[in-house]
Design an enzyme around this catalytic site. Structure first.
Site, PDB file in Angstrom:
ATOM      1  N   LYS A  22       9.035  -1.578  -4.161  1.00 14.15           N
ATOM      2  CA  LYS A  22       8.717  -0.707  -3.011  1.00 14.15           C
ATOM      3  C   LYS A  22       8.109  -1.545  -1.900  1.00 14.15           C
ATOM      4  O   LYS A  22       8.530  -1.469  -0.749  1.00 14.15           O
ATOM      5  CB  LYS A  22       7.720   0.362  -3.442  1.00 14.15           C
ATOM      6  CG  LYS A  22       7.039   1.084  -2.269  1.00 14.15           C
ATOM      7  CD  LYS A  22       6.079   2.166  -2.679  1.00 14.15           C
ATOM      8  CE  LYS A  22       4.700   1.694  -2.991  1.00 14.15           C
ATOM      9  NZ  LYS A  22       3.824   1.455  -1.838  1.00 14.15           N
ATOM     10  N   ASN A  23       7.129  -2.388  -2.239  1.00 10.06           N
ATOM     11  CA  ASN A  23       6.388  -3.107  -1.203  1.00 10.06           C
ATOM     12  C   ASN A  23       7.155  -4.273  -0.610  1.00 10.06           C
ATOM     13  O   ASN A  23       6.780  -4.786   0.434  1.00 10.06           O
ATOM     14  CB  ASN A  23       5.027  -3.552  -1.744  1.00 10.06           C
ATOM     15  CG  ASN A  23       4.124  -2.349  -1.965  1.00 10.06           C
ATOM     16  OD1 ASN A  23       4.441  -1.236  -1.518  1.00 10.06           O
ATOM     17  ND2 ASN A  23       3.028  -2.552  -2.671  1.00 10.06           N
ATOM     18  N   CYS A 118      -6.787   5.966   4.559  1.00  7.70           N
ATOM     19  CA  CYS A 118      -6.108   6.665   3.459  1.00  7.70           C
ATOM     20  C   CYS A 118      -7.127   6.808   2.326  1.00  7.70           C
ATOM     21  O   CYS A 118      -8.260   6.349   2.437  1.00  7.70           O
ATOM     22  CB  CYS A 118      -4.856   5.906   3.044  1.00  7.70           C
ATOM     23  SG  CYS A 118      -5.149   4.636   1.851  1.00  7.70           S
ATOM     24  N   ARG A 123      -8.728   0.820   5.681  1.00 10.71           N
ATOM     25  CA  ARG A 123      -7.484   0.062   5.881  1.00 10.71           C
ATOM     26  C   ARG A 123      -7.134  -0.112   7.363  1.00 10.71           C
ATOM     27  O   ARG A 123      -6.125   0.343   7.845  1.00 10.71           O
ATOM     28  CB  ARG A 123      -6.340   0.714   5.105  1.00 10.71           C
ATOM     29  CG  ARG A 123      -6.632   0.759   3.614  1.00 10.71           C
ATOM     30  CD  ARG A 123      -5.527   1.360   2.813  1.00 10.71           C
ATOM     31  NE  ARG A 123      -4.374   0.447   2.734  1.00 10.71           N
ATOM     32  CZ  ARG A 123      -3.241   0.796   2.095  1.00 10.71           C
ATOM     33  NH1 ARG A 123      -3.128   1.972   1.561  1.00 10.71           N
ATOM     34  NH2 ARG A 123      -2.232  -0.058   2.040  1.00 10.71           N
ATOM     35  N   ASP A 308      -3.161  -3.373  -7.293  1.00  8.26           N
ATOM     36  CA  ASP A 308      -2.258  -2.247  -7.570  1.00  8.26           C
ATOM     37  C   ASP A 308      -2.055  -2.007  -9.059  1.00  8.26           C
ATOM     38  O   ASP A 308      -1.398  -1.040  -9.428  1.00  8.26           O
ATOM     39  CB  ASP A 308      -0.885  -2.472  -6.910  1.00  8.26           C
ATOM     40  CG  ASP A 308      -0.979  -2.397  -5.405  1.00  8.26           C
ATOM     41  OD1 ASP A 308      -0.003  -2.773  -4.735  1.00  8.26           O
ATOM     42  OD2 ASP A 308      -2.037  -1.995  -4.893  1.00  8.26           O
ATOM     43  N   ARG A 400       6.053   8.514  -4.557  1.00 11.63           N
ATOM     44  CA  ARG A 400       6.060   7.498  -3.489  1.00 11.63           C
ATOM     45  C   ARG A 400       6.429   6.124  -4.054  1.00 11.63           C
ATOM     46  O   ARG A 400       6.983   5.297  -3.379  1.00 11.63           O
ATOM     47  CB  ARG A 400       4.671   7.396  -2.846  1.00 11.63           C
ATOM     48  CG  ARG A 400       4.218   8.657  -2.157  1.00 11.63           C
ATOM     49  CD  ARG A 400       3.000   8.405  -1.333  1.00 11.63           C
ATOM     50  NE  ARG A 400       3.207   7.288  -0.404  1.00 11.63           N
ATOM     51  CZ  ARG A 400       2.339   6.944   0.534  1.00 11.63           C
ATOM     52  NH1 ARG A 400       1.196   7.602   0.653  1.00 11.63           N
ATOM     53  NH2 ARG A 400       2.573   5.926   1.347  1.00 11.63           N
TER      54      ARG A 400
HETATM   55  C1  EPZ Z   1      -0.261  -3.948   0.768  1.00  9.73           C
HETATM   56  O1  EPZ Z   1      -1.072  -3.120   1.586  1.00  9.73           O
HETATM   57  C2  EPZ Z   1       0.411  -3.015  -0.235  1.00  9.73           C
HETATM   58  N1  EPZ Z   1       1.235  -2.036   0.472  1.00  9.73           N
HETATM   59  C3  EPZ Z   1      -0.659  -2.302  -1.056  1.00  9.73           C
HETATM   60  O2  EPZ Z   1       0.002  -1.511  -2.032  1.00  9.73           O
HETATM   61  C4  EPZ Z   1      -1.504  -3.350  -1.769  1.00  9.73           C
HETATM   62  O3  EPZ Z   1      -2.529  -2.705  -2.483  1.00  9.73           O
HETATM   63  C5  EPZ Z   1      -2.105  -4.310  -0.728  1.00  9.73           C
HETATM   64  O4  EPZ Z   1      -1.059  -4.909   0.050  1.00  9.73           O
HETATM   65  C6  EPZ Z   1      -2.903  -5.436  -1.377  1.00  9.73           C
HETATM   66  O5  EPZ Z   1      -2.073  -6.159  -2.249  1.00  9.73           O
HETATM   67  C7  EPZ Z   1       2.445  -2.402   0.944  1.00  9.73           C
HETATM   68  O6  EPZ Z   1       2.871  -3.547   0.791  1.00  9.73           O
HETATM   69  C8  EPZ Z   1       3.243  -1.345   1.639  1.00  9.73           C
HETATM   70  P1  EPZ Z   1      -3.773  -5.740   2.905  1.00  9.73           P
HETATM   71  P2  EPZ Z   1      -1.755  -3.738   2.928  1.00  9.73           P
HETATM   72  O7  EPZ Z   1      -3.505  -5.823   4.365  1.00  9.73           O
HETATM   73  O8  EPZ Z   1      -0.833  -4.716   3.543  1.00  9.73           O
HETATM   74  C9  EPZ Z   1      -8.103  -4.986   4.726  1.00  9.73           C
HETATM   75  C10 EPZ Z   1       0.521   0.396  -3.252  1.00  9.73           C
HETATM   76  O9  EPZ Z   1      -0.121   1.008  -4.111  1.00  9.73           O
HETATM   77  N2  EPZ Z   1      -7.432  -5.165   6.031  1.00  9.73           N
HETATM   78  O10 EPZ Z   1      -3.496  -6.926   2.046  1.00  9.73           O
HETATM   79  O11 EPZ Z   1      -2.224  -2.598   3.738  1.00  9.73           O
HETATM   80  C11 EPZ Z   1      -7.619  -3.741   4.001  1.00  9.73           C
HETATM   81  O12 EPZ Z   1      -8.372  -2.617   4.411  1.00  9.73           O
HETATM   82  C12 EPZ Z   1      -0.158  -0.088  -1.994  1.00  9.73           C
HETATM   83  O13 EPZ Z   1       1.753   0.094  -3.351  1.00  9.73           O
HETATM   84  C13 EPZ Z   1      -8.223  -5.221   7.198  1.00  9.73           C
HETATM   85  O14 EPZ Z   1      -9.451  -5.095   7.140  1.00  9.73           O
HETATM   86  O15 EPZ Z   1      -2.989  -4.499   2.293  1.00  9.73           O
HETATM   87  C14 EPZ Z   1      -7.863  -4.092   2.552  1.00  9.73           C
HETATM   88  O16 EPZ Z   1      -9.219  -3.824   2.233  1.00  9.73           O
HETATM   89  C15 EPZ Z   1      -1.604   0.364  -1.921  1.00  9.73           C
HETATM   90  N3  EPZ Z   1      -7.610  -5.409   8.399  1.00  9.73           N
HETATM   91  C16 EPZ Z   1      -7.614  -5.602   2.502  1.00  9.73           C
HETATM   92  O17 EPZ Z   1      -7.711  -6.064   3.855  1.00  9.73           O
HETATM   93  C17 EPZ Z   1      -6.252  -5.566   8.493  1.00  9.73           C
HETATM   94  O18 EPZ Z   1      -5.755  -5.762   9.624  1.00  9.73           O
HETATM   95  C18 EPZ Z   1      -6.221  -5.985   1.984  1.00  9.73           C
HETATM   96  O19 EPZ Z   1      -5.298  -5.232   2.713  1.00  9.73           O
HETATM   97  C19 EPZ Z   1      -5.475  -5.509   7.319  1.00  9.73           C
HETATM   98  C20 EPZ Z   1      -6.083  -5.317   6.097  1.00  9.73           C
END
Ligand code: EPZ
Length: 422
Positions: A22-23, A118, A123, A308, A400
Site C-alpha cells: 500500500k505504502n 489523524c 502528523r 506499522d 484501507r
Molecule cells: C508513512 O507515513 C506511512 N504512510 C505510515 O504508514 C508509516 O507509519 C510512516 O511512514 C512511518 O514509517 C505511507 O507511506 C502512506 P513520516 P508518513 O513522515 O510519511 C513526523 C500505515 O499504517 N513528521 O515518516 O506520514 C510525523 O508526524 C501508515 O500504513 C513531521 O513532524 O510518516 C511522524 O511523527 C501509518 N513533519 C514522524 O515524523 C513532517 O513534515 C514520521 O512520519 C513529516 C513527518
C-alpha cells in the site's frame, strides 16, 4: 458499519499470499504526474486507499484505470487541467500530500490542502514544505491550503532532514527528478518503499543515486518518460500475517515474503521463539514452543523495527512468558489498541510512548473497536488464539490496508467471518 468475528480455533496451517505494498503504491501513483507518458503499475493492492488516490489523480485530470480487478493500474497524465487537491479528498487520506511535489515539478504550481491530523498523531507536513523550499519553491499557507509556486521551475538544492520522514523524502525525491541541476537529500528515509519509488523513477528516465541509504543524489532532467513497474511486496502485510502462526501456533508460509524487507522484525520474532525460514516461494513461520518469550521493542525508521508492526507485535506479546516493554518512537499516540486488548484480558500499562506488557496465559474474546488501520488488525490477531469470540467493529479501518483478510486467514484454518453492518 461491518464487523469481523474471530474465534480462537487452534493452530493454523497452509499459505497466505502477500500483496503489493500500500505504502509503495501510494507514492508510485502520484509519480504519473511527472510525465506525459503512460505509467503502469502491476501487483497493485486492491484497497480503499488506492481507490482514494485514484479519485484524487482523476480530479487533477489524470487517467487511471484499474485493470485485472485492480491489480494493474494504467495511468496517464497527459492533460493535467486542475492543480488543486481538494480538502474533501485529502482529509480522507494523508498520502494525498504526495501530489504536491510532482505537480510543482511538472507545471510550476500546485494548490494542495493540508492533510490535518489523524488518530495516531498530529502528523504535520512541515518537512515536505521545507524540502521543496530548498529547491526554490515559493509556498504560501492560506485557509488550510498550501499554495505552491516555482516560477521558472524548481532548481536543484540540498536539504538535510532533521529527522527521518518517509513522505517528505518521497515528495522531495519526486520533485528533484525535474529540478534544474543536482539535489542532495540528507538523512533521507531508507524504507523499501523509497527504494521501489527510486527504481520506478529511474525506469522513467530519472537520474538517482543512493536509494536505501541516508543520502539521495538526484540530477534533474528536462522530462521523464513512461514505464511499467511492479509494486514491491507489502512488508507490513507480510509482518502482520507472520504473527498469525506465532500467536495461534501451527506453520504458515507467506507467499512472496522476503527476509530483506523484515530484517529487524524477524530478529525480534527469533528472540521471542519464532522460527522464520526462507523457502523458494516465500517465508515459512512456526512457533518453537507452546508459548513465546517476552521481548522489548523500540520502533525506528527502516531498517529498525517498523512502527506499522508495533500494534501487531503487542498482540503477540500479550500472551508471552514474561514482561515486554514497547517504545513507540515515531508517532505520539499509537497505543489505541492497548485499551481494546485490555478488554480481552491483556495486562498493559501505557505511560506516554512506553507500553509495558505482562504476558497472561490466554486472552478472552470480547467485543472490541478498531481505532486505526494497524490497531484493527492487531485485534484480529489477538482473537485468533483468544478463548471464545472476539467481535471487531469499525472494520472500515482494515479495508484501507488489508485486502481479503477473512479469506486469507480462513484459508489457513482460522474461524473468522465478516458481518455486514447497517
Ligand atoms: C508513512 O507515513 C506511512 N504512510 C505510515 O504508514 C508509516 O507509519 C510512516 O511512514 C512511518 O514509517 C505511507 O507511506 C502512506 P513520516 P508518513 O513522515 O510519511 C513526523 C500505515 O499504517 N513528521 O515518516 O506520514 C510525523 O508526524 C501508515 O500504513 C513531521 O513532524 O510518516 C511522524 O511523527 C501509518 N513533519 C514522524 O515524523 C513532517 O513534515 C514520521 O512520519 C513529516 C513527518
Amino acid at each position: 458499519m461491518d464487523s469481523i468475528i474471530v474465534t480462537g480455533n487452534g493452530p493454523l496451517n497452509g499459505s497466505i499470499p502477500i500483496a503489493g505494498a500500500k505504502n509503495a503504491c501510494l507514492t508510485l501513483m502520484p509519480a504519473t504526474l511527472l510525465s506525459e507518458e503512460p505509467l503502469t503499475l502491476t501487483n497493485a493492492p486492491r484497497l480503499s486507499d488506492i481507490r482514494t488516490m485514484t479519485t484524487l489523480l482523476q480530479s487533477l485530470g489524470a487517467e487511471v484505470s484499474g485493470l485485472q480487478d485492480g491489480q494493474v493500474l494504467a495511468m496517464s497524465s497527459h492533460d493535467i487541467h486542475n492543480h488543486t487537491a481538494d480538502y474533501d479528498i485529502v482529509r480522507k487520506m494523508r498520502a494525498s500530500i504526495l501530489v504536491l511535489g510532482p505537480m510543482l515539478a511538472r507545471d510550476g504550481h500546485a494548490i494542495v490542502s493540508l492533510p490535518g491530523g489523524c488518530a495516531i498523531g498530529a502528523r504535520p507536513v512541515d518537512l515536505h514544505l521545507k524540502a521543496l523550499e530548498a529547491m526554490g519553491a515559493e509556498l504560501d499557507l492560506r485557509e488550510g491550503y498550501v499554495h505552491a509556486k516555482a516560477p521558472g521551475g524548481l532548481k536543484g538544492g540540498t536539504f538535510e532532514f532533521p529527522f527521518v520522514s518517509v513522505g517528505a523524502t518521497e515528495n522531495a525525491l519526486m520533485a528533484a527528478t525535474l529540478a534544474k541541476g543536482t539535489s542532495v537529500l540528507k538523512n533521507a528515509a531508507r524504507e523499501p518503499e523509497i527504494v521501489d519509488l527510486a527504481r520506478c523513477l529511474r525506469k522513467m528516465g530519472a537520474q538517482i543515486e543512493g536509494e536505501g541509504t541516508s543520502t539521495l543524489t538526484i540530477q534533474g532532467v528536462d522530462r521523464l518518460g513512461g514505464a511499467t513497474h511492479p509494486v514491491v511486496t507489502d512488508r507490513i502485510e507480510l509482518g502482520t500475517y507472520m504473527l498469525a502462526p506465532a500467536i495461534a501456533g501451527g506453520e504458515v508460509e507467506l507467499l512472496g515474503g522476503r527476509l530483506d524487507l523484515v530484517g529487524a522484525f524477524v530478529e525480534k520474532l527469533d528472540a521471542a521463539g519464532i522460527d522464520v525460514t526462507e523457502t523458494s516461494t516465500g517465508l515459512m513461520v512456526k512457533r518453537r514452543g507452546d508459548r513465546v518469550q517476552a521481548v522489548d521493542v523500540e520502533t525506528e525508521p527502516f531498517p529498525g523495527f517498523p512502527t506499522d508492526l508495533q500494534a501487531q507485535m503487542m498482540a503477540l506479546l500479550c500472551t508471552a512468558e514474561g514482561t515486554s516493554v514497547l517504545q513507540e518512537k515515531i508517532f505520539e499516540n499509537r497505543f489505541m489498541h492497548a485499551p481494546e486488548l485490555i478488554r480481552m484480558g491483556a495486562e498493559i500499562d501505557v505511560q506516554g510512548g512506553t507500553a509495558t506488557v505482562t504476558g497472561v496465559n490466554r486472552l478472552k474474546g470480547a467485543p472490541v473497536m478498531a481505532t486505526d488501520l494497524r490497531a484493527s488488525v492487531s485485534l484480529i490477531l489477538a482473537g485468533l488464539a483468544a478463548e471464545g469470540d472476539t467481535t471487531v467493529s469499525r472494520v472500515y479501518h482494515l479495508d484501507r490496508g488489508y485486502e481479503h483478510v477473512v479469506r486469507k486467514l480462513s484459508g489457513v484454518g482460522a474461524k473468522i467471518e465478516r458481518i455486514k453492518g447497517e
